[in-house]
Enzyme design. Structure first.
Site, mmCIF file in Angstrom:
data_model
loop_
_atom_site.group_PDB
_atom_site.id
_atom_site.type_symbol
_atom_site.label_atom_id
_atom_site.label_comp_id
_atom_site.label_asym_id
_atom_site.label_seq_id
_atom_site.Cartn_x
_atom_site.Cartn_y
_atom_site.Cartn_z
ATOM 1 N N ASP A 206 13.390 -24.905 22.865
ATOM 2 C CA ASP A 206 12.526 -24.511 21.768
ATOM 3 C C ASP A 206 11.770 -25.761 21.318
ATOM 4 O O ASP A 206 12.370 -26.691 20.772
ATOM 5 C CB ASP A 206 13.372 -23.941 20.613
ATOM 6 C CG ASP A 206 12.499 -23.489 19.445
ATOM 7 O OD1 ASP A 206 11.269 -23.663 19.508
ATOM 8 O OD2 ASP A 206 13.067 -22.949 18.470
ATOM 9 N N TRP B 281 18.091 -23.121 13.336
ATOM 10 C CA TRP B 281 17.064 -22.401 12.574
ATOM 11 C C TRP B 281 17.560 -20.968 12.379
ATOM 12 O O TRP B 281 17.994 -20.319 13.327
ATOM 13 C CB TRP B 281 15.758 -22.420 13.369
ATOM 14 C CG TRP B 281 14.608 -21.680 12.740
ATOM 15 C CD1 TRP B 281 14.200 -21.733 11.442
ATOM 16 C CD2 TRP B 281 13.712 -20.783 13.413
ATOM 17 N NE1 TRP B 281 13.099 -20.928 11.258
ATOM 18 C CE2 TRP B 281 12.776 -20.329 12.451
ATOM 19 C CE3 TRP B 281 13.600 -20.315 14.720
ATOM 20 C CZ2 TRP B 281 11.743 -19.442 12.759
ATOM 21 C CZ3 TRP B 281 12.580 -19.432 15.033
ATOM 22 C CH2 TRP B 281 11.661 -19.003 14.061
ATOM 23 N N LYS C 80 2.987 -26.328 13.855
ATOM 24 C CA LYS C 80 3.121 -27.587 13.126
ATOM 25 C C LYS C 80 2.217 -28.679 13.691
ATOM 26 O O LYS C 80 1.478 -29.317 12.953
ATOM 27 C CB LYS C 80 4.579 -28.056 13.146
ATOM 28 C CG LYS C 80 5.423 -27.529 12.014
ATOM 29 C CD LYS C 80 5.704 -26.041 12.055
ATOM 30 C CE LYS C 80 6.709 -25.692 13.135
ATOM 31 N NZ LYS C 80 7.083 -24.256 13.111
HETATM 32 N N1 PLA Z 1 11.686 -22.806 16.278
HETATM 33 C C1 PLA Z 1 12.089 -23.624 15.300
HETATM 34 C C2 PLA Z 1 13.207 -24.566 15.565
HETATM 35 C C3 PLA Z 1 11.455 -23.590 14.046
HETATM 36 O O1 PLA Z 1 11.883 -24.411 13.091
HETATM 37 C C4 PLA Z 1 10.398 -22.693 13.829
HETATM 38 C C5 PLA Z 1 9.711 -22.607 12.495
HETATM 39 C C6 PLA Z 1 10.014 -21.867 14.895
HETATM 40 C C7 PLA Z 1 10.675 -21.956 16.108
HETATM 41 C C8 PLA Z 1 8.921 -20.843 14.804
HETATM 42 O O2 PLA Z 1 7.727 -21.266 14.392
HETATM 43 P P1 PLA Z 1 6.398 -20.442 14.630
HETATM 44 O O3 PLA Z 1 6.769 -19.066 15.050
HETATM 45 O O4 PLA Z 1 5.693 -20.477 13.359
HETATM 46 O O5 PLA Z 1 5.702 -21.182 15.729
HETATM 47 N N2 PLA Z 1 10.451 -22.947 11.352
HETATM 48 C C9 PLA Z 1 9.852 -23.068 10.038
HETATM 49 C C10 PLA Z 1 9.151 -21.803 9.601
HETATM 50 C C11 PLA Z 1 8.840 -24.190 10.027
HETATM 51 C C12 PLA Z 1 9.938 -20.541 9.654
HETATM 52 O O6 PLA Z 1 11.127 -20.486 9.267
HETATM 53 O O7 PLA Z 1 9.330 -19.557 10.113
HETATM 54 C C13 PLA Z 1 10.979 -23.425 9.058
HETATM 55 O O8 PLA Z 1 10.687 -23.657 7.874
HETATM 56 O O9 PLA Z 1 12.139 -23.528 9.489
#
Ligand code: PLA
Length: 448
Positions: free
Chosen positions: A258, A177, A294
């Site tokens: 995570d 991510w 989510k």
């Molecule tokens: N960790 C991972 C692996 C994630 O994909 C995301 C969110 C988070 C943590 C953090 O989410 P939160 O802070 O909202 O609880 N990833 C998303 C959104 C869904 C983003 O980038 O913020 C994504 O589209 O990858």
């Protein structure tokens, strides 16, 4: 006791004096010395004039671009946010019920929460991720603090480690991510990567993973995606997790999980938490960042938790005292509403069961989107092996499309996705699958 209170007439006098001061005389030099900032010089330009325009976030910026597109067929498969078959955001029924309960309860107040957040929420969150029968919970050797969703939990955990853990290097998956490296660098850790994804098989590079973790200095921190790996949708099997656990424990590597998608991978909260529970069952220490964005659809409520499993209750108590010192100057204390919703749902057996059904329905809809997209490509005779669409797990498919192909699909088909070729399956519906399949077919049959 002397009190400092301004009557309206005395504050009027002060405002009047200030105005007279600002407008005094016709001396323009005097005026500019009042208005100009100390470093703006003779030009009177902004002290921020040297700033360059920052790029949009690689994931959230996709939504910004999507919102500007007037096309009626536009499709946002960028950010991982669940949509219904009608393409609408979903507030879970069980969340609506919990909120109604909260509103009806006139005894509820809006005082600050403690620095660690809502205590009942913390206890229930630990139970949810580690299991009700977890030895760490029984032995009271875990501390859980409410944080600002998954991101905030990772950030607080990262800063705690940077301050108090002897190793300052964290290994993250390649790829991962996009926010991970930024979060941990700003928390004060050094970020390195370990091999994870094999583009040739579109699966796990397990050998590479074992080699890289095997070569990491003893004690290094390792970030593990608990389930539904972002962006690849590729998870280790339980046997592979066991090998990872053994290797990490033998080298004293510190695991930082995570967990942003508990329940979204398999549809079962317990199945998706299994890898974490394996690491807790062996009595070792670890960190877990949880997000309810989510799985409860609480995206904007920013509700999550950081748990640190320790060897003893005594250590856990001291860890918590230090976590408070990380949190207090960062945002003081977390918000009350989202955590209260979660607590209402987790504490009530009926609401909890209802939640698991709604969660399973979301997971199932995503799985069905995988099947439909795969079938649509097969029907079109799209060249290439697309079986990874049905093999990958969770919210995303890592299509293998390159940035040029992604940009073609955005320009010609108004389909928005991250430039690494990741698509959010949760943003698709039966109605939009044919449009996406047409776009993929077009882009792979013309060479861009
Ligand atoms: N960790 C991972 C692996 C994630 O994909 C995301 C969110 C988070 C943590 C953090 O989410 P939160 O802070 O909202 O609880 N990833 C998303 C959104 C869904 C983003 O980038 O913020 C994504 O589209 O990858």
């Amino acid at each position: 006791m002397k009190t400092t209170q301004f009557s309206s007439s005395s504050s009027d006098r002060r405002i009047g004096a200030l105005l007279r001061h600002l407008t005094a005389g016709s001396d323009s030099d005097h005026l500019s010395s009042v208005y100009a900032s100390p470093t703006s010089g003779v030009t009177g330009g902004s002290v921020f004039a040297h700033l360059v325009q920052a790029p949009e976030d690689p994931i959230l910026g996709v939504t910004v671009a999507y919102n500007k597109d007037p096309s009626p067929v536009k499709l946002n498969l960028g950010v991982g946010a669940y949509r219904t078959e009608e393409g609408k955001p979903l507030v879970l029924n069980v969340v609506r019920k919990a909120e109604q309960q909260l509103i009806n309860d006139r005894t509820r107040i809006k005082e600050y929460l403690p620095i660690v957040g809502l205590v009942e929420f913390n206890k229930l969150s630990a139970k949810l991720i580690l299991g009700a029968d977890s030895p760490a919970i029984r032995e009271n050797r875990i501390t859980t603090v409410e944080c600002l969703s998954g991101t905030g939990s990772l950030r607080v955990g990262g800063e705690f480690l940077a301050k108090h853990y002897h190793q300052k290097t964290i290994y993250i998956t390649q790829p991962t991510w996009g926010n991970h490296p930024k979060i941990f660098t700003l928390a004060g850790l050094t970020v390195k990567t370990y091999r994870y994804y094999d583009p040739a098989t579109r699966g796990l590079n397990f050998q590479g993973l074992l080699e890289d973790l095997g070569a990491a200095p003893a004690g290094s921190i390792v970030l593990l995606h608990a389930c539904a790996h972002n962006p690849t949708g590729v998870d280790p099997t339980i046997q592979q997790w066991e090998q990872i656990r053994q290797l990490m424990r033998s080298k004293g590597l510190m695991s930082f999980f995570d967990s942003a998608y508990q329940g979204f991978a398999s549809g079962s909260l317990d199945t998706d938490a299994k890898p974490i529970r394996m690491f807790v069952a062996d009595g070792g220490e670890c960190l877990v960042a949880q997000s309810y964005a989510k799985n409860m659809g609480l995206y904007g409520e920013r509700v999550g938790a950081l748990s640190i499993v320790c060897k003893s209750a005594d250590v856990a108590g001291r860890v918590e005292s230090q976590l408070k010192l990380v949190i207090r100057p960062m945002y003081s204390s977390p918000p009350i509403h989202g955590a209260s919703i979660v607590a209402v749902i987790l504490r009530d057996k009926n609401l909890f069961n209802e939640w698991t059904l709604e969660l399973k329905a979301m997971a199932d809809r995503i799985i069905s989107m995988r099947k439909q997209l795969f079938e649509a490509l097969r029907t079109r005779g799209t060249p290439g092996d697309w079986s990874h669409i049905i093999k990958q797990i969770g919210m995303f498919t890592f299509t293998g499309l390159n940035p040029a192909q992604v940009s073609f699909m955005t320009k010609e088909y108004h389909i928005y996705m991250t430039s690494d070729g990741r698509i959010s399956m949760a943003g698709l519906s039966s109605k939009t699958v044919p449009h996406l399949a047409d776009a993929i077919h077009a882009v792979v049959t013309k060479s861009v």
